[in-house]
Enzyme design. Structure first.
Site, PDB file in Angstrom:
ATOM      1  N   ARG A  53     -10.638  -2.248  -5.714  1.00  0.00           N
ATOM      2  CA  ARG A  53     -10.827  -0.814  -5.471  1.00  0.00           C
ATOM      3  C   ARG A  53     -11.027  -0.024  -6.769  1.00  0.00           C
ATOM      4  NH1 ARG A  53      -9.504  -1.327  -0.222  1.00  0.00           N
ATOM      5  NH2 ARG A  53      -7.391  -1.609   0.527  1.00  0.00           N
TER       6      ARG A  53
ATOM      7  N   LYS B 266       0.375   8.716  -6.925  1.00  0.00           N
ATOM      8  CA  LYS B 266       0.675   7.427  -6.305  1.00  0.00           C
ATOM      9  C   LYS B 266       0.130   6.302  -7.167  1.00  0.00           C
ATOM     10  CE  LYS B 266      -0.618   4.756  -2.313  1.00  0.00           C
ATOM     11  NZ  LYS B 266      -1.488   4.639  -1.182  1.00  0.00           N
TER      12      LYS B 266
ATOM     13  N   ARG C 201      -0.620  -3.877   1.889  1.00  0.00           N
ATOM     14  CA  ARG C 201      -1.859  -4.475   2.405  1.00  0.00           C
ATOM     15  C   ARG C 201      -1.551  -5.640   3.330  1.00  0.00           C
ATOM     16  NH1 ARG C 201      -5.463  -3.854  -3.121  1.00  0.00           N
ATOM     17  NH2 ARG C 201      -5.309  -1.578  -3.170  1.00  0.00           N
TER      18      ARG C 201
ATOM     19  N   CYS D 279     -12.349   1.151   1.502  1.00  0.00           N
ATOM     20  CA  CYS D 279     -11.971   2.468   2.025  1.00  0.00           C
ATOM     21  C   CYS D 279     -13.174   3.322   2.406  1.00  0.00           C
ATOM     22  CB  CYS D 279     -11.114   3.205   0.999  1.00  0.00           C
ATOM     23  SG  CYS D 279      -9.635   2.290   0.516  1.00  0.00           S
TER      24      CYS D 279
ATOM     25  N   CYS E  96      -9.718   1.905   5.274  1.00  0.00           N
ATOM     26  CA  CYS E  96      -9.513   0.492   4.913  1.00  0.00           C
ATOM     27  C   CYS E  96      -8.784  -0.324   5.970  1.00  0.00           C
ATOM     28  CB  CYS E  96      -8.828   0.366   3.559  1.00  0.00           C
ATOM     29  SG  CYS E  96      -7.173   1.056   3.491  1.00  0.00           S
TER      30      CYS E  96
ATOM     31  N   LYS F 145      -4.535   8.809  -7.444  1.00  0.00           N
ATOM     32  CA  LYS F 145      -4.175   7.514  -6.869  1.00  0.00           C
ATOM     33  C   LYS F 145      -4.778   6.412  -7.727  1.00  0.00           C
ATOM     34  CE  LYS F 145      -4.593   4.779  -2.644  1.00  0.00           C
ATOM     35  NZ  LYS F 145      -4.955   4.799  -1.232  1.00  0.00           N
TER      36      LYS F 145
ATOM     37  N   SER G   2       4.828   0.481  -1.608  1.00  0.00           N
ATOM     38  CA  SER G   2       5.387  -0.743  -1.038  1.00  0.00           C
ATOM     39  C   SER G   2       5.902  -1.729  -2.077  1.00  0.00           C
ATOM     40  CB  SER G   2       4.335  -1.408  -0.150  1.00  0.00           C
ATOM     41  OG  SER G   2       3.157  -1.695  -0.893  1.00  0.00           O
TER      42      SER G   2
ATOM     43  N   CYS H  77      -7.958   7.401   5.975  1.00  0.00           N
ATOM     44  CA  CYS H  77      -8.663   6.377   5.196  1.00  0.00           C
ATOM     45  C   CYS H  77      -9.341   5.422   6.171  1.00  0.00           C
ATOM     46  CB  CYS H  77      -7.685   5.613   4.304  1.00  0.00           C
ATOM     47  SG  CYS H  77      -8.528   4.675   3.010  1.00  0.00           S
TER      48      CYS H  77
HETATM   49  C1  PBG Z   1      -4.890   3.453   2.307  1.00  0.00           C
HETATM   50  C2  PBG Z   1      -3.545   3.396   1.702  1.00  0.00           C
HETATM   51  C3  PBG Z   1      -2.946   2.403   0.892  1.00  0.00           C
HETATM   52  C4  PBG Z   1      -1.634   2.813   0.679  1.00  0.00           C
HETATM   53  C5  PBG Z   1      -1.459   4.030   1.321  1.00  0.00           C
HETATM   54  N1  PBG Z   1      -2.651   4.378   1.937  1.00  0.00           N
HETATM   55  C6  PBG Z   1      -3.486   1.117   0.404  1.00  0.00           C
HETATM   56  C7  PBG Z   1      -4.485   1.061  -0.654  1.00  0.00           C
HETATM   57  O1  PBG Z   1      -4.981   2.080  -1.159  1.00  0.00           O
HETATM   58  O2  PBG Z   1      -4.858  -0.063  -0.983  1.00  0.00           O
HETATM   59  C8  PBG Z   1      -0.585   2.047  -0.095  1.00  0.00           C
HETATM   60  C9  PBG Z   1       0.816   2.404   0.223  1.00  0.00           C
HETATM   61  C10 PBG Z   1       1.850   1.483  -0.290  1.00  0.00           C
HETATM   62  O3  PBG Z   1       1.591   0.527  -1.045  1.00  0.00           O
HETATM   63  O4  PBG Z   1       3.005   1.700   0.077  1.00  0.00           O
HETATM   64  N2  PBG Z   1      -5.951   3.466   1.426  1.00  0.00           N
END
Ligand code: PBG
Length: 337
Positions: free
Chosen positions: A227, A258, A215, A132, A124, A205, A284, A122
């Site tokens: 996003r 996810k 983040r 991203c 970002c 996702k 997270s 990615c």
């Molecule tokens: C990258 C990415 C993200 C996460 C994993 N890869 C952040 C997002 O999409 O904002 C989130 C993982 C997590 O919250 O544990 N794009």
């Protein structure tokens, strides 16, 4: 006295019988531990909203990897946190040979060749705007509008995937939700001679508030906008089938859903409609909620986490990316029931 009703409790009588009839098992091979690698030296910095999870500088990352390997966890997912000054609008650090992720992958593979290293593909974490992909902005009515250009972003993503494979990544996991990312990355990997590197697609996702603590950890929050024009609407499940279908057609080797906790129905429908290995990402925010309540003494952390992990597998996941991986595998060693 004989009764006509069923005696379900017969199969719950002892731990041994319960173990024999248990339909879902957790195994260390199910778990993928995310790791955060950052710039500087001698850094082991706890992420405040993710107690027990740290940003490591390259010179100390080995401590974390050593622990993961010694627990028998087969795989890690690597996230990079570059210096703010190193970020730019095109996310150059994501596909640089000297990028933080590339350096980390090389270090890990050199010292732990057996460990399966998954690269999150990615931009970002590496763009100064935090989106991203490639952003075009315009002002309208005093607001800044950001368009993330799909096809321009694909070019950079393919470059990122190839540079991660060159550094030694075993699996490429594109997470940026541009249309066509699996196809473009597959072609680029094949052209560069990496026909054998599988793609674990973040196929499904959602645009989720559950990514908040990540983040903070990765310093990757979008500086403006959100996003929602590329990540999915949490209200939709049929759309998940369309997303997964596209990625299967484009050559994905594994599919991911996810976040996980609020999307168990999505795991189930993806499992029922596709036969590729399925990954749940226990993100997270899901980790932070459990940790916060556990720190207050309000819940039994081990019980809650074990139940969540069983739930993901029961819903259809084969693998789980979770910040709890080390804990769960430790508990499995002690034997849980
Ligand atoms: C990258 C990415 C993200 C996460 C994993 N890869 C952040 C997002 O999409 O904002 C989130 C993982 C997590 O919250 O544990 N794009």
């Amino acid at each position: 006295m004989s009764q006509s009703f069923a005696r379900h409790r017969r199969l719950r009588k002892t731990p041994a019988i319960r173990g024999m009839v248990r339909e879902t098992q957790l195994h260390k091979n199910d778990f993928i531990q995310p790791v955060f690698v950052t710039y500087g030296t001698d850094v082991k910095l706890e992420i405040s909203s993710m107690p027990g999870v740290f940003n490591f500088s390259l010179d100390r990352l080995g401590e974390e990897i050593e622990e993961i390997v010694s627990l028998g966890i087969p795989s890690v997912m690597v996230f990079g946190v570059p210096e703010t000054e190193a970020k730019d609008s095109m996310g150059t650090g994501a596909y640089s040979d000297q990028g933080i992720v590339q350096q980390a992958i090389r270090m890990i593979k050199q010292n732990y060749p057996e460990l399966v290293v998954i690269a999150d593909t990615c931009l970002c974490e590496f763009t100064d705007h935090g989106h991203c992909g490639v952003v075009h902005t315009h002002e309208h009515d005093g607001h800044i509008h950001a368009d993330v250009d799909n096809d321009e972003s694909l070019v950079l993503l393919a470059q990122t995937a190839v540079s991660q494979a060159q550094a030694g990544a075993d699996i490429i996991a594109p997470s940026n939700m541009m249309d066509g990312f699996v196809q473009v990355i597959r072609e680029a990997l094949d052209e560069a001679g990496f026909e054998d590197i599988p793609i674990m697609s973040y196929a499904v996702k959602y645009a989720s508030a559950f990514y908040g603590p990540f983040r903070e950890a990765a310093q990757s929050a979008p500086q403006f906008g959100d996003r929602k024009s590329y990540q999915m609407d949490p209200a939709n499940v049929r759309e998940a089938l369309r997303e997964a279908e596209s990625d299967v057609q484009q050559g994905a080797d594994m599919l991911m859903v996810k976040p996980a906790l609020a999307y168990m129905d999505v795991l189930r429908v993806v499992r029922d409609n596709f036969d590729l290995p399925l990954v749940a990402y226990n993100v997270s925010g899901e980790y932070a909620m459990v940790k916060a309540a556990a720190q207050q003494g309000w819940i039994n952390e081990r019980g809650i986490v074990t139940e969540m992990m069983l739930g993901f597998k029961r819903a259809g996941a084969d693998m789980i990316i979770t910040y709890f991986s080390k804990d769960v595998v430790r508990w499995l060693r002690e034997e849980w029931v």
